[in-house]
Design a protein around this motif. Sequence first.
Motif, short mmCIF file in Angstrom:
data_model
loop_
_atom_site.label_atom_id
_atom_site.label_comp_id
_atom_site.label_asym_id
_atom_site.label_seq_id
_atom_site.Cartn_x
_atom_site.Cartn_y
_atom_site.Cartn_z
N ARG A 29 1.03 -6.76 9.60
CA ARG A 29 0.11 -6.54 10.71
C ARG A 29 0.55 -5.36 11.57
O ARG A 29 -0.24 -4.49 11.93
CB ARG A 29 -0.01 -7.81 11.58
N GLU A 30 1.84 -5.33 11.88
CA GLU A 30 2.36 -4.24 12.71
C GLU A 30 2.23 -2.89 12.00
O GLU A 30 1.92 -1.88 12.63
CB GLU A 30 3.80 -4.52 13.11
N THR A 31 2.44 -2.87 10.69
CA THR A 31 2.28 -1.64 9.92
C THR A 31 0.83 -1.16 9.98
O THR A 31 0.57 0.04 10.03
CB THR A 31 2.70 -1.88 8.45
N THR A 32 -0.09 -2.11 9.99
CA THR A 32 -1.50 -1.77 10.08
C THR A 32 -1.87 -1.29 11.48
O THR A 32 -2.89 -0.62 11.66
CB THR A 32 -2.35 -3.01 9.70
N GLY A 33 -1.05 -1.64 12.47
CA GLY A 33 -1.28 -1.18 13.83
C GLY A 33 -2.29 -2.00 14.61
O GLY A 33 -2.96 -1.48 15.51
N ILE A 34 -2.43 -3.27 14.25
CA ILE A 34 -3.36 -4.13 14.98
C ILE A 34 -2.61 -5.25 15.68
O ILE A 34 -1.51 -5.62 15.29
CB ILE A 34 -4.46 -4.71 14.06
N THR A 35 -3.23 -5.78 16.73
CA THR A 35 -2.64 -6.89 17.47
C THR A 35 -3.01 -8.21 16.81
O THR A 35 -3.89 -8.26 15.94
CB THR A 35 -3.15 -6.91 18.92
#
Length: 109
Positions: A29-35
């Motif tokens: 999720r963090e790699t995708t840049g979303i919360t």
Amino acid sequence: MPRAAPDAAQAALTKELRREAGQWLKAARETTGITQAELAERVGLRYYTFVSQVESGLGRVPIDLQAAWAAALGQEAQAFAKHLLGYYEPELFRLLFGNAARRAGSAKA
């Protein structure tokens, strides 16, 4: 034949695997840049707290939502589901893919 009750060692392993799965999902999720809230919205969840529970190892991604989670995280659904299976059902994963198959690592495992 009914399943035997899990022993303490099996329960501890299950808890650890859920924690590892949660870490892997959080990193994706963090790699995708979303919360967490954005992920929840993209997969049709009412509350982002479910994402938090999954990432902390207290829950698991429901089978019927795995394709949506994969899409939201920019991953191919089959590889995503296979990777999660290694955490959530390691014995089934071993039976399907053998001892040589890797559970940990990238979603392309």
